[in-house]
Scaffold this active site. Structure first.
Site, PDB file in Angstrom:
ATOM      1  CB  SER A  93     -29.790  23.363  32.177  1.00 17.29           C
ATOM      2  OG  SER A  93     -28.977  22.246  32.158  1.00 17.29           O
ATOM      3  CG  HIS A 108     -32.646  20.642  28.266  1.00 16.07           C
ATOM      4  ND1 HIS A 108     -33.619  21.015  29.163  1.00 16.07           N
ATOM      5  CD2 HIS A 108     -31.579  20.286  29.012  1.00 16.07           C
ATOM      6  CE1 HIS A 108     -33.154  20.894  30.383  1.00 16.07           C
ATOM      7  NE2 HIS A 108     -31.925  20.452  30.323  1.00 16.07           N
ATOM      8  CD  GLU A 116     -37.399  21.890  28.074  1.00 16.69           C
ATOM      9  OE1 GLU A 116     -36.283  21.880  28.642  1.00 16.69           O
ATOM     10  OE2 GLU A 116     -38.412  22.353  28.620  1.00 16.69           O
ATOM     11  CG  ASN A 120     -33.593  22.918  34.386  1.00 16.95           C
ATOM     12  OD1 ASN A 120     -33.690  22.135  35.336  1.00 16.95           O
ATOM     13  ND2 ASN A 120     -32.854  22.654  33.331  1.00 16.95           N
TER      14      ASN A 120
HETATM   15  N1  LIG Z   1     -26.240  17.532  34.712  1.00 16.46           N
HETATM   16  C1  LIG Z   1     -27.486  17.513  34.273  1.00 16.46           C
HETATM   17  O1  LIG Z   1     -28.373  16.888  34.898  1.00 16.46           O
HETATM   18  C2  LIG Z   1     -27.842  18.217  32.999  1.00 16.46           C
HETATM   19  C3  LIG Z   1     -29.062  17.936  32.396  1.00 16.46           C
HETATM   20  C4  LIG Z   1     -29.390  18.576  31.186  1.00 16.46           C
HETATM   21  C5  LIG Z   1     -28.510  19.486  30.634  1.00 16.46           C
HETATM   22  N2  LIG Z   1     -27.327  19.751  31.269  1.00 16.46           N
HETATM   23  C6  LIG Z   1     -26.434  20.730  30.637  1.00 16.46           C
HETATM   24  O2  LIG Z   1     -25.434  20.021  29.906  1.00 16.46           O
HETATM   25  C7  LIG Z   1     -24.202  20.768  29.920  1.00 16.46           C
HETATM   26  C8  LIG Z   1     -23.117  19.905  30.508  1.00 16.46           C
HETATM   27  O3  LIG Z   1     -23.493  19.486  31.804  1.00 16.46           O
HETATM   28  P1  LIG Z   1     -22.778  18.252  32.540  1.00 16.46           P
HETATM   29  O4  LIG Z   1     -23.652  17.877  33.675  1.00 16.46           O
HETATM   30  O5  LIG Z   1     -22.362  17.250  31.541  1.00 16.46           O
HETATM   31  O6  LIG Z   1     -21.482  18.993  33.122  1.00 16.46           O
HETATM   32  P2  LIG Z   1     -20.085  18.350  33.554  1.00 16.46           P
HETATM   33  O7  LIG Z   1     -19.513  19.273  34.556  1.00 16.46           O
HETATM   34  O8  LIG Z   1     -20.261  16.903  33.889  1.00 16.46           O
HETATM   35  O9  LIG Z   1     -19.241  18.404  32.183  1.00 16.46           O
HETATM   36  C9  LIG Z   1     -18.907  19.593  31.532  1.00 16.46           C
HETATM   37  C10 LIG Z   1     -17.738  19.302  30.626  1.00 16.46           C
HETATM   38  O10 LIG Z   1     -17.476  20.453  29.810  1.00 16.46           O
HETATM   39  C11 LIG Z   1     -16.082  20.528  29.629  1.00 16.46           C
HETATM   40  N3  LIG Z   1     -15.752  21.881  29.191  1.00 16.46           N
HETATM   41  C12 LIG Z   1     -15.791  23.038  29.895  1.00 16.46           C
HETATM   42  N4  LIG Z   1     -15.417  24.060  29.106  1.00 16.46           N
HETATM   43  C13 LIG Z   1     -15.145  23.551  27.886  1.00 16.46           C
HETATM   44  C14 LIG Z   1     -14.703  24.115  26.658  1.00 16.46           C
HETATM   45  N5  LIG Z   1     -14.475  25.415  26.540  1.00 16.46           N
HETATM   46  N6  LIG Z   1     -14.553  23.293  25.606  1.00 16.46           N
HETATM   47  C15 LIG Z   1     -14.770  21.959  25.719  1.00 16.46           C
HETATM   48  N7  LIG Z   1     -15.175  21.376  26.862  1.00 16.46           N
HETATM   49  C16 LIG Z   1     -15.365  22.159  27.935  1.00 16.46           C
HETATM   50  C17 LIG Z   1     -15.513  20.158  31.007  1.00 16.46           C
HETATM   51  O11 LIG Z   1     -14.143  19.772  30.923  1.00 16.46           O
HETATM   52  C18 LIG Z   1     -16.432  19.005  31.392  1.00 16.46           C
HETATM   53  O12 LIG Z   1     -15.928  17.764  30.976  1.00 16.46           O
HETATM   54  C19 LIG Z   1     -24.487  22.044  30.708  1.00 16.46           C
HETATM   55  O13 LIG Z   1     -24.865  23.048  29.824  1.00 16.46           O
HETATM   56  C20 LIG Z   1     -25.659  21.629  31.581  1.00 16.46           C
HETATM   57  O14 LIG Z   1     -26.451  22.700  32.009  1.00 16.46           O
HETATM   58  C21 LIG Z   1     -26.967  19.131  32.423  1.00 16.46           C
END
Ligand SMILES: NC(=O)c1ccc[n+]([C@@H]2O[C@H](COP(=O)([O-])OP(=O)(O)OC[C@H]3O[C@@H](n4cnc5c(N)ncnc54)[C@H](O)[C@@H]3O)[C@@H](O)[C@H]2O)c1
Length: 312
Positions: free
Chosen positions: A133, A170, A182, A220
């Site tokens: 993000s 993204h 994005e 963001n």
């Molecule tokens: N939540 C949102 O609205 C959103 C929107 C766009 C982008 N993102 C981005 O997407 C990414 C994930 O966000 P999310 O909301 O799914 O988070 P989340 O907390 O739901 O999931 C993250 C996952 O990553 C796993 N993880 C952590 N370290 C790891 C590793 N070393 N190897 C493999 N897996 C690993 C965790 O076990 C978890 O299942 C982040 O970079 C976040 O910024 C999130």
């Protein structure tokens, strides 16, 4: 533009699961590997996917056969099925991964380690995309080159070729519903990689915008200060939680209020993005609210943990 034949999604949280689903159902990528370091996340994610597919079937949006085919294209890879610290990356390489979308937790060190393991184990032409993000794509591309070892400099021909295949894609939450992706080129991203990333996003059914690699990108850099201001309003007692959210919903026509939206995104993710904005710009307007930090300390991460500004 050729789409991947084997896509690997790293991280089976709310975003990774959504990306794997649209890649399989919409883009019809023949093989979608889903890896998470926590096997429980994969189990939970696959169950959630089933629920979403069944919902689409019951609404008549897709047929039973399409749902079954989409499910069959997704293959889980867990730590237990891969040995050694980078065993998972070796397995993704051996299974022929030609594009990765990394969607692990929003922490630079986690993503740097992942990108290093990817360059050590995947074919040299695989596209390495991150769903981050806010974290710099240029930085992740640098980390990918470091995975080749100390003898390869980031500015060498080999280093430039390696970094050239790193790109930001993204997606937005929930991925199956939100129409945007994005795309973010780092300084080193090649035109061919950018085009492959765009083609993939379009095949997943998304409209594409492009942002420069600045902290938070366009989305963001605009959204997070807004959410942070709402949390500061709550912190300073300007209004109640319900009145802050109601103001934006009914007064400005937002589909959900900022506190509810922060809960949906994940408060740990919001904090991590705000810290990246603050550290990356050194501009005090991006300082995260103390309350947000305390909520994350308490483990109140929003919808995904059952408690945030609201209870779930
Ligand atoms: N939540 C949102 O609205 C959103 C929107 C766009 C982008 N993102 C981005 O997407 C990414 C994930 O966000 P999310 O909301 O799914 O988070 P989340 O907390 O739901 O999931 C993250 C996952 O990553 C796993 N993880 C952590 N370290 C790891 C590793 N070393 N190897 C493999 N897996 C690993 C965790 O076990 C978890 O299942 C982040 O970079 C976040 O910024 C999130």
């Amino acid at each position: 533009m050729a789409l991947p034949r084997t896509l690997s999604v790293i991280g089976a949280g709310q975003m990774g699961v959504g990306i794997a689903l649209v890649a399989s159902l919409r883009a019809q990528i023949p093989k979608v590997l889903l890896y998470d370091r926590d096997p429980a996340q994969i189990t939970k994610g696959l169950a959630f996917m089933d629920k979403l597919l069944q919902k689409d079937v019951s609404k008549g949006k897709i047929s039973e056969e399409q749902a079954k085919a989409a499910k069959e294209r997704i293959i889980s890879v867990s730590h237990s099925s891969a040995t050694g610290e980078s065993g998972w990356a070796r397995e993704l390489g051996e299974r022929g991964t030609d594009m990765v979308v990394e969607a692990a937790s929003e922490r630079l060190s986690i993503k740097e380690n992942i990108f290093q393991a990817l360059t050590q184990n995947l074919s040299k032409d695989a596209v390495l995309a991150s769903n981050t993000s806010s974290i710099s794509i240029t930085k992740l591309a640098g980390a990918a080159v470091d995975g080749l070892g100390a003898s390869v400099s980031r500015a060498s021909e080999e280093g430039k070729a390696c970094a050239g295949r790193v790109v930001g894609v993204h997606f937005f939450n929930p991925v199956p519903v939100m129409k945007l992706c994005e795309v973010i080129p780092g300084l080193q991203t090649s035109d061919a990689t950018l085009e492959r990333a765009r083609a993939f996003a379009v095949a997943c059914g998304k409209e594409v915008t492009t942002s420069k690699d600045v902290p938070g990108f366009v989305s963001n850099a605009l959204l997070m200060p807004f959410l942070n201001e709402a949390i500061m309003c709550l912190e300073s007692g300007t209004a109640t939680r319900d009145d802050i959210d109601k103001t934006l919903r009914l007064g400005m026509g937002h589909p959900m209020g900022p506190l509810q939206l922060a809960d949906f995104i994940g408060l740990d993710t919001c904090l991590a993005i705000q810290e990246t904005l603050y550290d990356g710009t050194r501009d005090s307007k991006y300082r995260p609210s103390v309350l947000l930090g305390r909520m994350v300390d308490a483990g109140w991460l929003g919808k995904k943990s059952g408690k945030g500004f609201y209870d779930y």
